[in-house]
Design a protein around this motif. Structure first.
Motif, PDB file in Angstrom:
ATOM      1  N   ALA A 291       0.817  -1.222   0.000  1.00 45.77           N
ATOM      2  CA  ALA A 291       0.000   0.000   0.000  1.00 45.77           C
ATOM      3  C   ALA A 291       0.845   1.264   0.000  1.00 45.77           C
ATOM      4  O   ALA A 291       0.406   2.317  -0.480  1.00 45.77           O
ATOM      5  N   ALA A 292       2.071   1.184   0.534  1.00 46.54           N
ATOM      6  CA  ALA A 292       2.878   2.392   0.721  1.00 46.54           C
ATOM      7  C   ALA A 292       3.267   3.118  -0.569  1.00 46.54           C
ATOM      8  O   ALA A 292       3.121   4.341  -0.658  1.00 46.54           O
ATOM      9  N   PRO A 293       3.802   2.412  -1.607  1.00 47.89           N
ATOM     10  CA  PRO A 293       4.281   3.150  -2.786  1.00 47.89           C
ATOM     11  C   PRO A 293       3.253   4.057  -3.441  1.00 47.89           C
ATOM     12  O   PRO A 293       3.569   5.217  -3.728  1.00 47.89           O
ATOM     13  N   PRO A 294       2.011   3.597  -3.700  1.00 50.86           N
ATOM     14  CA  PRO A 294       1.062   4.534  -4.313  1.00 50.86           C
ATOM     15  C   PRO A 294       0.727   5.720  -3.412  1.00 50.86           C
ATOM     16  O   PRO A 294       0.545   6.836  -3.891  1.00 50.86           O
ATOM     17  N   LEU A 295       0.667   5.497  -2.090  1.00 55.29           N
ATOM     18  CA  LEU A 295       0.365   6.602  -1.177  1.00 55.29           C
ATOM     19  C   LEU A 295       1.481   7.638  -1.156  1.00 55.29           C
ATOM     20  O   LEU A 295       1.235   8.820  -0.884  1.00 55.29           O
ATOM     21  N   ARG A 296       2.709   7.204  -1.477  1.00 59.27           N
ATOM     22  CA  ARG A 296       3.826   8.148  -1.523  1.00 59.27           C
ATOM     23  C   ARG A 296       3.695   9.120  -2.700  1.00 59.27           C
ATOM     24  O   ARG A 296       4.482  10.063  -2.824  1.00 59.27           O
ATOM     25  N   ALA A 297       2.692   8.902  -3.557  1.00 57.82           N
ATOM     26  CA  ALA A 297       2.415   9.844  -4.647  1.00 57.82           C
ATOM     27  C   ALA A 297       1.405  10.902  -4.224  1.00 57.82           C
ATOM     28  O   ALA A 297       1.062  11.784  -5.010  1.00 57.82           O
ATOM     29  N   GLY A 298       0.909  10.815  -2.976  1.00 52.57           N
ATOM     30  CA  GLY A 298      -0.097  11.767  -2.510  1.00 52.57           C
ATOM     31  C   GLY A 298      -1.489  11.166  -2.569  1.00 52.57           C
ATOM     32  O   GLY A 298      -1.700  10.070  -3.110  1.00 52.57           O
ATOM     33  N   LEU A 299      -2.466  11.874  -2.022  1.00 53.13           N
ATOM     34  CA  LEU A 299      -3.839  11.383  -1.963  1.00 53.13           C
ATOM     35  C   LEU A 299      -4.593  11.825  -3.216  1.00 53.13           C
ATOM     36  O   LEU A 299      -5.058  12.954  -3.317  1.00 53.13           O
ATOM     37  N   THR A 300      -4.693  10.912  -4.176  1.00 47.49           N
ATOM     38  CA  THR A 300      -5.401  11.164  -5.427  1.00 47.49           C
ATOM     39  C   THR A 300      -6.304   9.982  -5.715  1.00 47.49           C
ATOM     40  O   THR A 300      -6.222   8.938  -5.052  1.00 47.49           O
TER      41      THR A 300
ATOM     42  N   GLU B 190      -6.113   8.031  -8.269  1.00 47.79           N
ATOM     43  CA  GLU B 190      -5.277   6.923  -8.733  1.00 47.79           C
ATOM     44  C   GLU B 190      -4.571   6.226  -7.571  1.00 47.79           C
ATOM     45  O   GLU B 190      -4.565   4.996  -7.478  1.00 47.79           O
ATOM     46  N   SER B 191      -3.969   7.019  -6.662  1.00 50.80           N
ATOM     47  CA  SER B 191      -3.251   6.397  -5.549  1.00 50.80           C
ATOM     48  C   SER B 191      -4.212   5.673  -4.608  1.00 50.80           C
ATOM     49  O   SER B 191      -3.883   4.624  -4.055  1.00 50.80           O
ATOM     50  N   ALA B 192      -5.425   6.224  -4.433  1.00 51.27           N
ATOM     51  CA  ALA B 192      -6.423   5.563  -3.592  1.00 51.27           C
ATOM     52  C   ALA B 192      -6.837   4.222  -4.191  1.00 51.27           C
ATOM     53  O   ALA B 192      -6.938   3.209  -3.488  1.00 51.27           O
TER      54      ALA B 192
ATOM     55  N   ALA C 121     -13.406   2.507   2.376  1.00 52.37           N
ATOM     56  CA  ALA C 121     -13.437   3.637   1.447  1.00 52.37           C
ATOM     57  C   ALA C 121     -12.351   4.630   1.823  1.00 52.37           C
ATOM     58  O   ALA C 121     -11.987   4.771   2.998  1.00 52.37           O
ATOM     59  N   LEU C 122     -11.823   5.311   0.814  1.00 54.62           N
ATOM     60  CA  LEU C 122     -10.899   6.425   1.007  1.00 54.62           C
ATOM     61  C   LEU C 122     -11.519   7.660   0.372  1.00 54.62           C
ATOM     62  O   LEU C 122     -12.041   7.606  -0.747  1.00 54.62           O
ATOM     63  N   THR C 123     -11.481   8.771   1.092  1.00 51.15           N
ATOM     64  CA  THR C 123     -12.023  10.017   0.557  1.00 51.15           C
ATOM     65  C   THR C 123     -11.001  11.134   0.736  1.00 51.15           C
ATOM     66  O   THR C 123     -10.088  11.032   1.567  1.00 51.15           O
ATOM     67  N   ASP C 124     -11.170  12.201  -0.041  1.00 51.67           N
ATOM     68  CA  ASP C 124     -10.514  13.453   0.319  1.00 51.67           C
ATOM     69  C   ASP C 124     -11.534  14.263   1.113  1.00 51.67           C
ATOM     70  O   ASP C 124     -12.516  13.690   1.595  1.00 51.67           O
ATOM     71  N   THR C 125     -11.350  15.541   1.260  1.00 50.06           N
ATOM     72  CA  THR C 125     -12.302  16.315   2.064  1.00 50.06           C
ATOM     73  C   THR C 125     -13.589  16.613   1.304  1.00 50.06           C
ATOM     74  O   THR C 125     -14.565  17.076   1.891  1.00 50.06           O
TER      75      THR C 125
END
Length: 371
Positions: free
Chosen positions: A28-37, A39-41, A58-62
């Motif tokens: 899970a770590a490598p995609p999250l290192r690209a930021g919360l988008t 695609e990475s989610a 689920a993963l959300t932004d604000t």
């Protein structure tokens, strides 16, 4: 008779559970290192779901949903509201069946634990864990995973900040080098237009190739081969200006040519040797550039036999003193340390009347350094 081979399980069930947890976290770590988008989610959520083992995640932004994994997708439309409520309070919230209205027969989702994703004390999104019932263990697990995700996103912010800083430093280097060099190069080319037009044309081609390389827009790093090719063009243009007063020696080990180095890290050292070491010397002088293989490292040395410098002035230049007329010593030193660690800063040996030698060491392979 030899005993028959039988497959044996390694470790206890607890050991295997620990391995599975670490394995999922590492995926899970490598995609999250690209930021919360989005695609990475999408790329990380399956592994986060496996970490928690809940019916859905689920993963959300604000603002709203980025990715969903698991059953009960008809609850996706509720994610934005759950996120807004959690972002508002800034801490983990537990929602029961009354907060998750559902008319789908057989749906196992009856509760949700929603934890904020925090980077640098700012909520940037939420981790939403959906389950059949809320438990203290689930709430704690969700909170721990959310903190881990937040830490990965903070690392992504640091990576982005580092990239922006490196880009700014390269822009500063270009601005510092280009006016002086462009003026002198065009003057040298102009001097041959009437007397030796063929040489003027060749020098103009070298000048165009040099500036194209120096002002390119992609990549923090380049190969040593490309950097040295640019240095050769620079020296050809300077030799057109200095003539026999500038003597150059190159000794390059072929095996170090593919090594990755920070963009524009050698040429400024050579320009310093010309400007400060040889330009004021009546008879000119010599510059040698040596690149050699040394175990796990590549060592590059730029040496001149010019007028030398006061070591205190060099220390100030390495510290970034903007009042000094030095082409980017502090800039190059800082980028080397940022890329490879403090053990890889510039080493400068000099004294008045004794010439100057600058040594650059770079590892042949370094994590995070890509061309």
């Amino acid at each position: 008779m030899p005993r028959p081979w039988r497959r044996r399980h390694l470790g206890t069930e607890a050991d295997r559970a620990t391995f599975r947890t670490l394995h999922n976290a590492s995926l899970a770590a490598p995609p999250l290192r690209a930021g919360l988008t989005g695609e990475s989610a999408e790329r990380s959520i399956r592994h986060l779901h496996d970490l928690l083992g809940s019916p859905a995640l689920a993963l959300t932004d604000t603002a709203g949903l980025l990715a969903w994994h698991g059953s009960g997708q008809h609850h996706e439309e509720q994610c934005a509201r759950l996120a807004a409520t959690t972002v508002e309070v800034g801490r983990t919230r537990v929602f029961d069946r009354g907060d998750l209205p559902c008319t789908t027969a057989g749906c196992e989702i009856r509760a949700a634990v929603v934890s904020p994703l925090v980077t640098e004390e700012r909520v940037v999104g939420t981790l939403q864990v959906f389950a059949t019932e809320p438990t203290a263990g689930l709430a704690r697990a969700a909170d721990e995973v959310a903190q881990w995700v937040g830490a990965q996103l903070e690392l992504a912010e640091l990576d982005a900040s580092r990239t922006r800083l490196m880009e700014a430093e390269v822009r500063a280097m270009r601005a510092q080098i280009s006016p002086h060099f462009i003026y002198n190069s065009l003057g040298a080319i102009a001097s041959f237009v009437r007397t030796d037009p063929d040489r003027a044309r060749d020098l103009l081609t070298e000048f165009a190739d040099f500036t194209r390389y120096s002002f390119r827009r992609h990549g923090e790093y380049t190969t040593l081969a490309e950097e040295l090719r640019s240095v050769e063009r620079y020296l050809l243009l300077e030799q057109a200006r200095f003539g026999d007063r500038l003597r150059v020696t190159l000794r390059i080990a072929p095996e170090v040519l593919p090594v990755a180095v920070p963009f524009l890290c050698i040429q400024p050292l050579v320009e310093n040797a010309v400007r400060h070491g040889l330009e004021s010397a009546e008879d000119g002088g010599s510059i040698s550039i040596i690149a050699r293989d040394q175990d796990q490292e590549c060592v590059i040395e730029v040496e001149d036999d010019g007028v030398g410098e006061d070591p205190d002035v060099v220390r100030r230049a390495l510290a970034g003193d903007a009042t000094l007329d030095s082409v980017g010593l502090g800039n190059v030193d800082g980028r080397l340390r940022s890329s490879f660690g403090d053990d890889y800063g510039l080493v400068v040996e000099t004294a008045p009347g004794a010439g100057t030698k600058v040594t650059v060491r770079v590892p042949k392979f370094a994590p995070g350094v890509h061309i």
